[in-house]
Design an enzyme around this catalytic site. Structure first.
Site, PDB file in Angstrom:
ATOM      1  N   GLU A  96     -17.710  24.499 -36.152  1.00 12.62           N
ATOM      2  CA  GLU A  96     -16.855  25.395 -36.929  1.00 12.62           C
ATOM      3  C   GLU A  96     -17.477  26.767 -37.161  1.00 12.62           C
ATOM      4  OE1 GLU A  96     -13.579  24.919 -37.980  1.00 12.62           O
ATOM      5  OE2 GLU A  96     -13.781  23.208 -36.626  1.00 12.62           O
ATOM      6  N   ASP A  97     -18.812  26.871 -37.138  1.00 10.74           N
ATOM      7  CA  ASP A  97     -19.439  28.174 -37.413  1.00 10.74           C
ATOM      8  C   ASP A  97     -19.177  29.199 -36.312  1.00 10.74           C
ATOM      9  OD1 ASP A  97     -21.173  26.748 -35.693  1.00 10.74           O
ATOM     10  OD2 ASP A  97     -22.978  27.593 -36.578  1.00 10.74           O
ATOM     11  N   THR A  98     -18.678  28.758 -35.151  1.00 15.11           N
ATOM     12  CA  THR A  98     -18.323  29.721 -34.097  1.00 15.11           C
ATOM     13  C   THR A  98     -16.828  29.722 -33.776  1.00 15.11           C
ATOM     14  OG1 THR A  98     -18.618  28.201 -32.223  1.00 15.11           O
ATOM     15  CG2 THR A  98     -20.581  29.406 -33.002  1.00 15.11           C
ATOM     16  N   ARG A  99     -16.074  28.804 -34.358  1.00 16.52           N
ATOM     17  CA  ARG A  99     -14.648  28.657 -34.001  1.00 16.52           C
ATOM     18  C   ARG A  99     -13.881  29.969 -34.110  1.00 16.52           C
ATOM     19  NH1 ARG A  99     -10.691  24.814 -33.500  1.00 16.52           N
ATOM     20  NH2 ARG A  99     -11.991  23.113 -34.266  1.00 16.52           N
TER      21      ARG A  99
ATOM     22  N   GLY B 255      -2.135  10.810 -34.254  1.00 12.73           N
ATOM     23  CA  GLY B 255      -1.759   9.559 -33.632  1.00 12.73           C
ATOM     24  C   GLY B 255      -2.641   9.088 -32.494  1.00 12.73           C
TER      25      GLY B 255
ATOM     26  N   GLU C 103     -20.259  14.515 -27.829  1.00 10.25           N
ATOM     27  CA  GLU C 103     -19.661  15.256 -26.722  1.00 10.25           C
ATOM     28  C   GLU C 103     -20.729  15.647 -25.709  1.00 10.25           C
ATOM     29  OE1 GLU C 103     -16.222  17.505 -29.398  1.00 10.25           O
ATOM     30  OE2 GLU C 103     -17.754  18.708 -28.399  1.00 10.25           O
TER      31      GLU C 103
END
Length: 170
Positions: free
Chosen positions: A33-36, A64, A98
């Site tokens: 999130e710090d680079t999103r 879902g 990932e």
């Protein structure tokens, strides 16, 4: 080189590596999130503007569906993976999971991996120093040794690949 310059240059080199008959997406972006809302969104925009299909994780994507299996399929279906190593990257269990999958696809399928070192040094990633050391102090206490070792191995190898360094911490 500015972020926009880098993103434009990267999109040109990424687009020349594709082959025909490619499934799902061209590029998988692994980030925290710090680079999103800074670098990652800009890179995503530039790549898409060049006609490159990008998989960029979004909370809306997971309605879902089991997150883990969808991420694994997205990585396996990509031609190129771009891990964006930032100060918070190693703190994220999901990013490390990932990265292990990216590492496996790199070894077994020859997937292209282009690491970006965003305000961290390649040696921080390779040796798990700096903010990566702090993250692993926590991981050693909370996760099985085999899992932690797989994360360290993936960081060591992927951190040694040729990539781009962005930001003042060089």
């Amino acid at each position: 080189m500015t972020t926009l310059d880098w993103a434009s240059t990267a999109s040109a080199s990424v687009s020349t590596t594709f082959t025909t008959g490619f499934s799902s997406c061209h590029v998988f972006l692994s980030f925290t999130e710090d680079t999103r809302y800074s670098f990652t969104c800009l890179l995503d925009l530039v790549l898409k503007d060049r006609g490159i299909k990008v998989f960029m994780d979004s909370k809306k994507l997971w309605l879902g569906e089991a997150v883990g299996s969808a991420l694994l399929r997205a990585i396996e279906g990509s031609k190129i993976s771009i891990p964006i190593f930032s100060e918070r990257y190693a703190h994220s269990k999901w990013c490390l999971l990932e990265l292990v999958q990216i590492f496996e696809c790199y070894k077994s399928k020859g997937q292209t991996v282009i690491p970006i070192f965003f305000h961290v040094t390649p040696s921080d990633v390779q040796s798990q120093t700096g903010s990566f050391a702090a993250a692993f102090q926590n991981h050693v206490n909370n996760f099985e040794p085999g899992l932690v070792k797989s994360w360290r191995d993936a960081l060591r190898v992927i951190g040694n690949l040729e990539g781009s360094i962005i930001g003042p911490k060089v």
